[in-house]
Write an enzyme that holds these catalytic residues in place. Structure first.
Site, PDB file in Angstrom:
ATOM      1  N   HIS A 130       0.740  -1.105   0.023  1.00  0.00           N
ATOM      2  CA  HIS A 130      -0.105  -0.105   0.138  1.00  0.00           C
ATOM      3  C   HIS A 130       0.879   1.375   0.067  1.00  0.00           C
ATOM      4  CE1 HIS A 130      -3.894  -1.763   0.896  1.00  0.00           C
ATOM      5  NE2 HIS A 130      -3.336  -2.807   1.242  1.00  0.00           N
ATOM      6  N   ASP A 342       3.534   9.420  -0.837  1.00  0.00           N
ATOM      7  CA  ASP A 342       2.411   8.860  -0.425  1.00  0.00           C
ATOM      8  C   ASP A 342       2.255   7.627  -1.600  1.00  0.00           C
ATOM      9  OD1 ASP A 342       0.415   8.227   1.407  1.00  0.00           O
ATOM     10  OD2 ASP A 342      -0.370  10.083   1.376  1.00  0.00           O
TER      11      ASP A 342
END
Length: 451
Positions: A130, A342
């Site tokens: 992720h 991110d």
């Protein structure tokens, strides 16, 4: 996904020591799937979770290697906990199960499972990361670089958020794992290693678009969002919503907002930054120090620019409940999401889903995974460039309604199409190809898939 398809969720409930069964059973009774807890001692929590996971892998994979603590004992604890997860999977798994391991805490699970003989030819061991995967010059600083890549190559399918993450991973394999043979493919990349084939692809995670859109349309959210706007009459509202983490770029964002107020008097009294910071990992000293830095910046901005009728930064150090969050998404004119790096960042996708009038502007870091999908509508910025971000705040503030609508429509189309169900289906489809190939090779009947 599990509620719809059935299956088993194996995970750590977040408390150290013995897990009380009665409240866990009660909380998951109607989940629609089986829940299997994995227990961690206090020492394992400190060395596996706070240690290797969040003081080594997290900062390193976010290109912040100066924040790493390469304590050797952390790696031992990391492997120990991964083996415990493998034991839990081994107790639950059937030979043809689809095993989907998630995120940076569990990169050694497939290796532990293979050592236990859990994965015959027709099983699928799959993994999704992720967070970002770093380039070689960053990854090479990891003391266990070769061991970690070897462990990852024990999976059959490796999924990443973006094309850039896949390129970085393949570069690291090419440089570190000299026995691995890389065969380029148009969609799924192929690695041959230890007489096995590993597929590698990018699968950008999405959100439940309809759930957010329908929630934003409700009368309750409409009322709450209007109340929010009425609190700041005559102001455009800018929303920053982040977990407390040094990778989210919150101080840089605040400095950019301060610079914009310094340089552009038209913003004073005409704009309010609502910055929500969700508490996270406050047990780690660096996070506590980070919060103090944010507090000082907010105090400086409000001390310098506030008037008797206007406070430039509304700062909330808490988690908003779902209704309040949706009301902020619907009520704020500009979303300001500028992580230093991110994996994806779903806040921006949630914001777009809640813009049911198809208006609003998005200022987005070019280093967020979501930038790859939303670049046609977002105002992309370098979060390290304070002056550029300040200028972009002014650009968003001055943007015409027509341009905001055109940009938001493009982003909403993308977020609606590539939602969380599309993400699940694309990953499972890639995993099914592995099963189909194994079935052809072994000349056995097709496997069933237990999701």
């Amino acid at each position: 996904m599990l509620r719809e398809r059935g299956g088993t969720w194996i995970g750590w409930p977040g408390i150290a020591g013995k897990i009380p069964q009665e409240p866990l059973t009660k909380a998951t009774r109607n989940a629609g799937y089986q829940v299997v807890p994995v227990a961690l001692s206090e020492a394992e929590r400190d060395e596996f979770y706070y240690g290797y996971s969040n003081e080594v892998i997290w900062p390193l994979f976010h290109d912040l290697q100066n924040f790493c603590n390469f304590e050797p004992a952390y790696w031992q604890a990391y492997n120990q906990v991964n083996e415990r997860y493998a034991d839990a999977i081994a107790r639950c798994a059937q030979p043809d199960d689809f095993i989907w391991v998630h995120d940076y805490h569990l990169m050694c699970v497939a290796q532990a499972l293979r050592q236990r003989g859990v994965s015959p030819d027709l099983s699928r061991l799959t993994f999704f990361l992720h967070i970002p995967f770093p380039p070689y010059d960053i990854f090479s600083k990891l003391p266990q670089q070769q061991r970690l890549l070897h462990a990852l190559l024990q999976f059959d399918l490796l999924g990443f958020q973006t094309r850039r993450d896949v390129r970085n991973f393949m570069q690291c394999v090419r440089r570190v794992m000299l026995d691995a043979k890389i065969i380029p493919r148009r969609d799924l990349q192929l690695i041959r290693f230890e007489k096995r084939e590993i597929r590698v692809g990018h699968f950008p995670i999405g959100i439940d678009f309809d759930s957010f859109e329908n929630g934003a349309r409700s009368d309750t959210i409409a009322k709450k969002s209007q109340q929010l706007r009425d609190t700041f009459p005559g102001c455009q509202l800018i929303l920053g919503s982040d977990r407390l983490d040094y990778s989210k770029g919150i101080p840089e964002r605040l400095r950019a907002f301060r610079t914009a107020l310094e340089r552009h008097p038209e913003l004073r009294g005409g704009v309010v930054l609502i910055q929500v910071v969700v508490p996270s990992r406050v047990e780690i000293p660096r996070y506590h120090e980070f919060k103090q830095r944010i507090d000082r910046l907010v105090g400086d901005i409000n001390g310098r620019f506030s008037t008797s009728t206007w406070l430039p930064v509304q700062y909330h150090f808490r988690c908003l409940d779902r209704d309040d969050l949706l009301a902020h998404y619907r009520g704020c004119d500009i979303a300001f999401v500028t992580p230093l790096k991110d994996g994806m960042n779903l806040v921006v996708k949630e914001y777009c889903a809640c813009r049911i009038e198809e208006d609003g502007a998005l200022i987005l870091s070019q280093f967020a995974g979501a930038a790859e999908q939303l670049k046609s509508g977002a105002l992309l910025v370098n979060p390290y460039d304070i002056e550029q971000m300040a200028d972009t705040i002014v650009k968003a503030f001055r943007m015409t309604p027509a341009e905001r609508t055109a940009r938001m429509k493009r982003m909403r189309r993308m977020v609606r199409k590539e939602n969380v169900f599309w993400w699940v289906d694309s990953f499972l489809k890639a995993g099914s190809k592995l099963a189909a190939r194994s079935e052809r090779v072994a000349r056995r009947k097709p496997v069933s898939m237990a999701h």
